[in-house]
Structure formats: C-alpha cells, structure tokens
Design a protein around this motif. Sequence first.
Motif, PDB file in Angstrom:
ATOM      1  N   SER A  20       0.809  -1.223   0.000  1.00  0.00           N
ATOM      2  CA  SER A  20       0.000   0.000   0.000  1.00  0.00           C
ATOM      3  C   SER A  20       0.840   1.270   0.000  1.00  0.00           C
ATOM      4  N   LEU A  21       2.152   1.140   0.183  1.00  0.00           N
ATOM      5  CA  LEU A  21       3.019   2.318   0.261  1.00  0.00           C
ATOM      6  C   LEU A  21       3.514   2.738  -1.110  1.00  0.00           C
ATOM      7  N   GLU A  22       4.204   3.875  -1.157  1.00  0.00           N
ATOM      8  CA  GLU A  22       4.828   4.320  -2.394  1.00  0.00           C
ATOM      9  C   GLU A  22       5.874   3.314  -2.844  1.00  0.00           C
ATOM     10  N   GLN A  23       6.224   3.329  -4.122  1.00  0.00           N
ATOM     11  CA  GLN A  23       7.185   2.369  -4.672  1.00  0.00           C
ATOM     12  C   GLN A  23       8.468   2.362  -3.855  1.00  0.00           C
ATOM     13  N   HIS A  24       8.912   1.153  -3.484  1.00  0.00           N
ATOM     14  CA  HIS A  24      10.140   0.926  -2.721  1.00  0.00           C
ATOM     15  C   HIS A  24      10.107   1.519  -1.317  1.00  0.00           C
ATOM     16  N   GLY A  25       8.923   1.896  -0.811  1.00  0.00           N
ATOM     17  CA  GLY A  25       8.827   2.385   0.557  1.00  0.00           C
ATOM     18  C   GLY A  25       9.297   3.815   0.714  1.00  0.00           C
ATOM     19  N   PHE A  26       9.189   4.316   1.952  1.00  0.00           N
ATOM     20  CA  PHE A  26       9.452   5.735   2.190  1.00  0.00           C
ATOM     21  C   PHE A  26      10.862   6.045   2.669  1.00  0.00           C
ATOM     22  N   ALA A  27      11.642   5.046   3.077  1.00  0.00           N
ATOM     23  CA  ALA A  27      12.967   5.320   3.658  1.00  0.00           C
ATOM     24  C   ALA A  27      13.869   6.067   2.680  1.00  0.00           C
ATOM     25  N   ARG A  28      13.755   5.767   1.401  1.00  0.00           N
ATOM     26  CA  ARG A  28      14.641   6.368   0.395  1.00  0.00           C
ATOM     27  C   ARG A  28      14.330   7.840   0.143  1.00  0.00           C
ATOM     28  N   ASN A  29      13.176   8.303   0.622  1.00  0.00           N
ATOM     29  CA  ASN A  29      12.767   9.690   0.392  1.00  0.00           C
ATOM     30  C   ASN A  29      12.795  10.535   1.658  1.00  0.00           C
ATOM     31  N   LYS A  30      13.382  10.007   2.741  1.00  0.00           N
ATOM     32  CA  LYS A  30      13.441  10.722   4.006  1.00  0.00           C
ATOM     33  C   LYS A  30      14.860  11.223   4.272  1.00  0.00           C
ATOM     34  N   VAL A  31      14.949  12.259   5.082  1.00  0.00           N
ATOM     35  CA  VAL A  31      16.249  12.757   5.508  1.00  0.00           C
ATOM     36  C   VAL A  31      16.658  12.003   6.768  1.00  0.00           C
ATOM     37  N   TRP A  32      17.791  11.334   6.692  1.00  0.00           N
ATOM     38  CA  TRP A  32      18.318  10.560   7.805  1.00  0.00           C
ATOM     39  C   TRP A  32      19.193  11.461   8.678  1.00  0.00           C
ATOM     40  N   ALA A  33      19.410  11.028   9.911  1.00  0.00           N
ATOM     41  CA  ALA A  33      20.281  11.760  10.831  1.00  0.00           C
ATOM     42  C   ALA A  33      21.584  10.993  11.023  1.00  0.00           C
ATOM     43  N   ILE A  52      30.384   5.672   8.487  1.00  0.00           N
ATOM     44  CA  ILE A  52      29.413   6.620   9.019  1.00  0.00           C
ATOM     45  C   ILE A  52      28.183   5.838   9.472  1.00  0.00           C
ATOM     46  N   ASP A  53      27.594   6.278  10.564  1.00  0.00           N
ATOM     47  CA  ASP A  53      26.369   5.671  11.082  1.00  0.00           C
ATOM     48  C   ASP A  53      25.212   6.642  10.901  1.00  0.00           C
ATOM     49  N   LEU A  54      24.132   6.159  10.304  1.00  0.00           N
ATOM     50  CA  LEU A  54      22.932   6.963  10.086  1.00  0.00           C
ATOM     51  C   LEU A  54      21.748   6.345  10.820  1.00  0.00           C
ATOM     52  N   LEU A  55      20.760   7.185  11.116  1.00  0.00           N
ATOM     53  CA  LEU A  55      19.595   6.741  11.879  1.00  0.00           C
ATOM     54  C   LEU A  55      18.326   7.315  11.260  1.00  0.00           C
ATOM     55  N   LEU A  56      17.312   6.452  11.130  1.00  0.00           N
ATOM     56  CA  LEU A  56      16.000   6.886  10.650  1.00  0.00           C
ATOM     57  C   LEU A  56      14.934   6.420  11.630  1.00  0.00           C
ATOM     58  N   LYS A  57      14.086   7.373  12.040  1.00  0.00           N
ATOM     59  CA  LYS A  57      12.913   7.058  12.848  1.00  0.00           C
ATOM     60  C   LYS A  57      11.683   7.602  12.129  1.00  0.00           C
ATOM     61  N   PRO A  58      10.527   6.971  12.312  1.00  0.00           N
ATOM     62  CA  PRO A  58       9.338   7.425  11.567  1.00  0.00           C
ATOM     63  C   PRO A  58       8.830   8.768  12.069  1.00  0.00           C
ATOM     64  N   SER A  59       8.382   9.573  11.122  1.00  0.00           N
ATOM     65  CA  SER A  59       7.732  10.834  11.466  1.00  0.00           C
ATOM     66  C   SER A  59       6.251  10.579  11.739  1.00  0.00           C
ATOM     67  N   GLU A  60       5.553  11.618  12.172  1.00  0.00           N
ATOM     68  CA  GLU A  60       4.110  11.471  12.405  1.00  0.00           C
ATOM     69  C   GLU A  60       3.395  11.103  11.110  1.00  0.00           C
ATOM     70  N   ASN A  61       3.812  11.695  10.000  1.00  0.00           N
ATOM     71  CA  ASN A  61       3.181  11.367   8.714  1.00  0.00           C
ATOM     72  C   ASN A  61       3.480   9.924   8.315  1.00  0.00           C
ATOM     73  N   ASP A  62       4.699   9.452   8.590  1.00  0.00           N
ATOM     74  CA  ASP A  62       5.035   8.057   8.285  1.00  0.00           C
ATOM     75  C   ASP A  62       4.125   7.110   9.054  1.00  0.00           C
ATOM     76  N   LEU A  63       3.880   7.431  10.316  1.00  0.00           N
ATOM     77  CA  LEU A  63       3.062   6.564  11.163  1.00  0.00           C
ATOM     78  C   LEU A  63       1.601   6.541  10.716  1.00  0.00           C
ATOM     79  N   LYS A  64       1.191   7.582  10.009  1.00  0.00           N
ATOM     80  CA  LYS A  64      -0.185   7.584   9.499  1.00  0.00           C
ATOM     81  C   LYS A  64      -0.360   6.586   8.365  1.00  0.00           C
ATOM     82  N   CYS A  65       0.673   6.435   7.518  1.00  0.00           N
ATOM     83  CA  CYS A  65       0.544   5.510   6.386  1.00  0.00           C
ATOM     84  C   CYS A  65       1.109   4.123   6.713  1.00  0.00           C
ATOM     85  N   TRP A  66       1.987   4.047   7.705  1.00  0.00           N
ATOM     86  CA  TRP A  66       2.561   2.751   8.133  1.00  0.00           C
ATOM     87  C   TRP A  66       2.716   2.819   9.655  1.00  0.00           C
TER      88      TRP A  66
END
Length: 291
Positions: A87-100, A119-133
């Motif tokens: 149900s998500l956008e093609q290939h999911g949303f991680a590739r379109n988010k800004v990582w820390a 280098i170590d990067l971190l991604l956590k879901p935003s409020e909008n991410d949690l609405k769709c997943w």
Amino acid sequence: MGHSAAECQYRAAIEITKDRNGVEQVVLQNQQGASARVSLHGGQVTSWRNKHGQELLFTSNKAIFKPAKAMRGGIVICFPQFGNCGSLEQHGFARNKVWAIDDNPEMHQPNDSNGKSFIDLLLKPSENDLKCWPHSFEFRLRVSLATNGDLNLTSRVRNVNSKPFSFSFAYHTYFSVSDIRKLQSVNMVKSLHKVSRLYLSSPNVVAVLDHEKKRTYVIRKEGLPDVVVWNPWEKKSKAMVDFGDEEYKQMLCVDGAAIEKPTTLKPGKEWTGRLQLSVVPSSFCSEHLDL
C-alpha cells in the motif's frame, strides 16, 4: 556510549559536505585513494570509486538530484516495502526521508569498523510516516569503506512498537558496466539480456563479470535471502524521465534483498542485513571468488 580509539580515528577521517540542494552528504576515503559518498537524503550511497578514481556505481545523466525523490542510481535503501507490492509508495518511504547522523551508535560486530572509514545513520518514523505505516521502528545504517576498497552496508531494524510488524527490504544497487549485452554472471543466469528477475533463496555470494572493463563485481550478503536483477532495457528506458534512452546499456541492478517472505519483528527484536561489495580483476576464475 563511548567510542573506541579505532572508531574515533576512522570517524574523524570522514568529511561532511553539502550537495547542490544543500543536503548533507558524507565522504568516506581510505589511504589508498578509494572513496564513497553517502547522502543523508534517503541514506543513499551516491558514489563508490576505486583507488584509481574510477566510478563503480551507475548514476543516470538525467538523474534528478532534488528531494523528496530518490536519485536514479547509486545504492537505494528500499524499506519497508520493495517495489509496488503493497500500500506504500514504490520501494517504501525510507529512500525519500532525511536521515540523521547517529552520534551514539549501538555496538556492531568488530569487523564492521576495524580498519574502515565509516558513518552511522539513523532513521525514525515521522508522524506522517506513522499515518501511512503505523509501526514505530529504529533503522540504523552503517556504511563503511575498507582499506582494500570494499564497500560495506549494514542495516539494523528494531521494533520499538508494542505489536509485531512485517516488512520487505532491498539494497537497490546500480552497478556501472561496459555493455549489459556482454556481461556474465556467476550463481545466476550465465548471460544477461533483457532482465527483471527475482532469485529466491539465492546463494550468499554472486558475481557479475565485465570483461570489457576487466573487472568483476562480487556481492556478498547476510540476512538477505533473495537477489533482484534488473535492467529497464530499451523500451522502458525511453519512458523514464530521469533516465537516458541508451543508458540501459551501461548499468545493471543486482540487489541483495528480503522480499519473498516478509521479515516479521516482535516488539524489542532486531533484524540485520549486511551487504559487502568487492571488485576483482575479471581474469579471476569463479573458484577464486570464494563463492
């Protein structure tokens, strides 16, 4: 959490710059002159060069370097969905988010950092991410460049939710090749023509032989049972706005992936998927590739 002397040394060796859109990117280098470039947009590896300065990853001349879409090329992180099978956008949303940048990464295996620039990067879901997943997670990505020029990616996904969740994943990797019509592969189809294939429960080591460039790409993977091989070929290339009409000849995607059986994580549990990319002379026989 404190860092070892080795980690501090190799973290200090990296350079943080900004791309043309002002998005931060990290440049990794080793003493032999090899390098890798990682964008915080999508956690995407956008360049991997050997000690001679030769680019090993493909990027389209028509690639769009502007958020919030992933660039056509490099290594794309596909999570929590691969392709459009969900149900998500093609290939999911991680590739379109800004990582820390993760300043306090959790412990990795010793060989994930020893002798490497990383280098170590971190991604956590935003409020909008949690609405769709609606699943809380922590996605930690380590990208490292070894002293011999190997490129390593380690992804760790932890369920910090109160319920289990399932996901699919892939390192969507665009290799730069001389001519797609003249390649050979080991542990997959022997010759590569029009391709869009999923290999289930594939070997943990596969190789692509490019005799014209006199190089062989060796792909080693852990926690990634499947392999996707993809090239858009002529007709689809002409329909893609961010891809040149003839560029299909100079690229091949070979993805370490977990697709057929989605990974299910219980609360508090963690999944790890590792990818190691190496380049050796194409004169090497398959028995020398440690397949």
